[in-house]
Design an enzyme around this catalytic site. Structure first.
Site, PDB file in Angstrom:
ATOM      1  CG  HIS A 170      42.574  10.531  45.879  1.00  0.00           C
ATOM      2  ND1 HIS A 170      43.628  10.055  45.151  1.00  0.00           N
ATOM      3  CD2 HIS A 170      41.911  11.344  45.022  1.00  0.00           C
ATOM      4  CE1 HIS A 170      43.617  10.558  43.926  1.00  0.00           C
ATOM      5  NE2 HIS A 170      42.572  11.341  43.826  1.00  0.00           N
ATOM      6  CG  HIS A 220      35.807   9.207  41.016  1.00  0.00           C
ATOM      7  ND1 HIS A 220      36.330   8.227  40.207  1.00  0.00           N
ATOM      8  CD2 HIS A 220      36.805  10.104  41.208  1.00  0.00           C
ATOM      9  CE1 HIS A 220      37.588   8.519  39.920  1.00  0.00           C
ATOM     10  NE2 HIS A 220      37.906   9.649  40.504  1.00  0.00           N
ATOM     11  CD  GLU A 264      38.393  12.503  43.750  1.00  0.00           C
ATOM     12  OE1 GLU A 264      37.913  11.352  43.773  1.00  0.00           O
ATOM     13  OE2 GLU A 264      39.431  12.781  43.107  1.00  0.00           O
TER      14      GLU A 264
HETATM   15  O1  U2P Z   1      45.701   6.149  39.527  1.00  0.00           O
HETATM   16  C1  U2P Z   1      45.775   7.377  38.879  1.00  0.00           C
HETATM   17  C2  U2P Z   1      44.418   8.043  38.819  1.00  0.00           C
HETATM   18  O2  U2P Z   1      43.488   7.233  38.104  1.00  0.00           O
HETATM   19  C3  U2P Z   1      42.191   7.396  38.661  1.00  0.00           C
HETATM   20  N1  U2P Z   1      41.681   6.093  39.157  1.00  0.00           N
HETATM   21  C4  U2P Z   1      42.525   5.103  39.501  1.00  0.00           C
HETATM   22  C5  U2P Z   1      42.039   3.894  39.943  1.00  0.00           C
HETATM   23  C6  U2P Z   1      40.658   3.697  40.034  1.00  0.00           C
HETATM   24  O3  U2P Z   1      40.185   2.630  40.445  1.00  0.00           O
HETATM   25  N2  U2P Z   1      39.831   4.718  39.680  1.00  0.00           N
HETATM   26  C7  U2P Z   1      40.311   5.922  39.248  1.00  0.00           C
HETATM   27  O4  U2P Z   1      39.560   6.837  38.948  1.00  0.00           O
HETATM   28  C8  U2P Z   1      42.310   8.389  39.789  1.00  0.00           C
HETATM   29  O5  U2P Z   1      42.000   9.666  39.235  1.00  0.00           O
HETATM   30  P1  U2P Z   1      41.493  10.949  40.048  1.00  0.00           P
HETATM   31  O6  U2P Z   1      40.252  10.626  40.787  1.00  0.00           O
HETATM   32  O7  U2P Z   1      42.599  11.312  40.963  1.00  0.00           O
HETATM   33  O8  U2P Z   1      41.284  11.943  38.962  1.00  0.00           O
HETATM   34  C9  U2P Z   1      43.774   8.230  40.159  1.00  0.00           C
HETATM   35  O9  U2P Z   1      44.307   9.313  40.843  1.00  0.00           O
END
Ligand code: U2P
Length: 289
Positions: free
Chosen positions: A79, A141, A137
């Site tokens: 993911h 992140h 992503e």
């Molecule tokens: O858990 C739901 C969404 O919150 C984001 N998430 C969760 C935990 C973490 O440590 N960091 C984080 O970003 C994720 O968002 P996404 O990357 O999918 O947009 C996760 O899906």
């Protein structure tokens, strides 16, 4: 005495500075201050279980990993690699860097296979747009993983390396936790299998009783660590920070929608065959085109 012109310049400079450091709305409604986020504490490698995820698929398209018929993923797929804080929060959308697919062109086949989108919809990016799952992503992140990663390519390459080195699917299969639409497994057993293999406690997310996501956590040098710090997870692993019940399932992938055309699948098989992954010391791999 300061001239009017100098005052104007000063005013303009302050205005530009304020605008460039101002708040930017991030995905999921979180407000982050660009350039002002403190350095993260650790990484979470978030893995999704296609057997659970693909049960929700209602539409098929070529970009959806759930729709690859017999080539659909049957192991945990990536993911994302998320920089996180120890207090349970995380930074998001840390720079203005836009995703550039050209930077990861040599990794593309490996990413399609091991880091596929499991949906047809495009993903939100940090600056109000829509794009590939990888764009989401990286922008949300990857841009916050400084100083460990300074560019897109190393973020994606290292994530693949870590995913291969810590092969959760293999560990679970070897412990007898295999995909099944009838078996239920003790959550504690799954957590123990990972702890024994990697000396670190993962966290799990379920949809009902089906495992949907498993997160492995790492220090910044990619040594494994517990995902939950200072919690009672070791003593009370079933209730601690898990959305899963005591007994969980690992649904087998069920073929979806109309099978894709043979030419599409043949094309994919050729692409995947071109990806040769060889481990070098230290866990790095080569993707040969
Ligand atoms: O858990 C739901 C969404 O919150 C984001 N998430 C969760 C935990 C973490 O440590 N960091 C984080 O970003 C994720 O968002 P996404 O990357 O999918 O947009 C996760 O899906």
């Amino acid at each position: 005495m300061v001239s009017l012109r100098t005052k104007m310049n000063l005013f303009l400079e302050i205005l530009i500075l304020l605008m460039s450091s101002c708040c930017v709305p991030a995905i999921n409604g979180r407000i982050v201050e660009a350039g002002k986020q403190r350095e993260f504490d650790y990484f979470a490698l978030a893995l999704q279980w296609p057997g659970t995820f693909c049960r929700k698929t209602r539409h098929c398209c070529s970009s959806n990993g759930c729709c690859r018929g017999s080539n659909a993923p049957t192991e945990f797929t990536i993911h994302g690699l998320w920089p996180d804080y120890n207090d349970g929060t995380w930074p998001a959308c840390c720079t203005g860097s836009n995703f550039d697919v050209k930077e990861i062109s040599t990794l593309r086949d490996a990413l399609e296979k091991y880091w596929p989108s499991l949906s047809c919809s495009s993903s939100s990016t940090c600056h109000g747009g829509k794009g590939l799952f990888w764009a989401h992503e990286w922008e949300k992140h990857g841009t916050c993983s400084f100083p460990v990663f300074r560019d897109e390519y190393s973020y994606f390459l290292t994530t693949l390396n870590v995913y291969f080195k810590y092969n959760v699917t293999k560990v679970l299969n070897e412990a007898g936790y295999v995909p099944s639409n009838s078996e239920k497994y003790p959550l504690g057993g799954i957590i123990s299998a990972i702890q024994n293999a990697f000396q670190a406690t993962p966290s799990l997310i379920c949809s009902g009783d089906a495992v949907q996501e498993l997160r492995l956590c790492f220090y910044k040098d990619f040594k494994p660590r517990d995902c939950v710090i200072g919690s009672s997870i070791q003593n009370d692993m079933v209730t601690a920070k898990s959305s899963c019940p005591k007994y969980v399932s690992l649904p087998a992938y069920a073929s979806l929608g109309k099978p894709l055309s043979p030419s599409f699948l043949l094309g994919r098989r050729c692409m995947i065959a071109k990806v040769s992954i060889s481990y070098l010391q230290g866990g790095y791999f080569d993707v040969q085109n």
